[in-house]
Design a protein around this motif. Structure first.
Motif: not given
Lengths: 79, 79
Positions: A30-31, A34, B43, B45, B59-60, B63-65
């Protein structure tokens, strides 16, 4: 009534947890530029007039929930 | 663009940190019914169309957070 408080680190204060999450997101492809991580606090209060509730929440934040040296906060009500 | 994500424990999941804060507020004399504590993630972006950005953030989170077994999330954009 319910108040939702977001407590965030002030700009310039190091955020190692945010940096770790940023690195993780980048490794997953993921781009992101911060990431900053703070606390989200939900408090159920008895119903009050909105200006009294605002005053109460500010007082709770400034006396107890927030460290004003390194943190800042915003809040909103969900009735 | 910036996305603000609030990650909260699902109802029914024990929240010892929230209980400790509730006890602290009550000891200070505040009349609070319940306190829940979660994470607030900000975040940055690169700019995207809003529907693409929403898909990316979901998705973030998934999958991850966020741990979908015990947590739920909401997000909003700050452009």
């Amino acid at each position: 009534m319910k108040v939702l408080i977001d407590v965030t680190l002030k700009e310039g204060i190091m955020d190692p947890q945010g940096n770790a999450v940023k690195d993780g997101l980048i490794k997953l492809g993921y781009d992101v530029n911060n990431v900053r991580i703070g606390k989200h606090i939900e408090i159920e209060l008895k119903d009050l007039e909105i200006n009294k509730a605002e005053k109460l929440v500010k007082e709770m934040c400034e006396k107890f929930l927030v460290n004003p040296v390194i943190e800042t906060y915003t809040f909103r009500f969900e009735v």
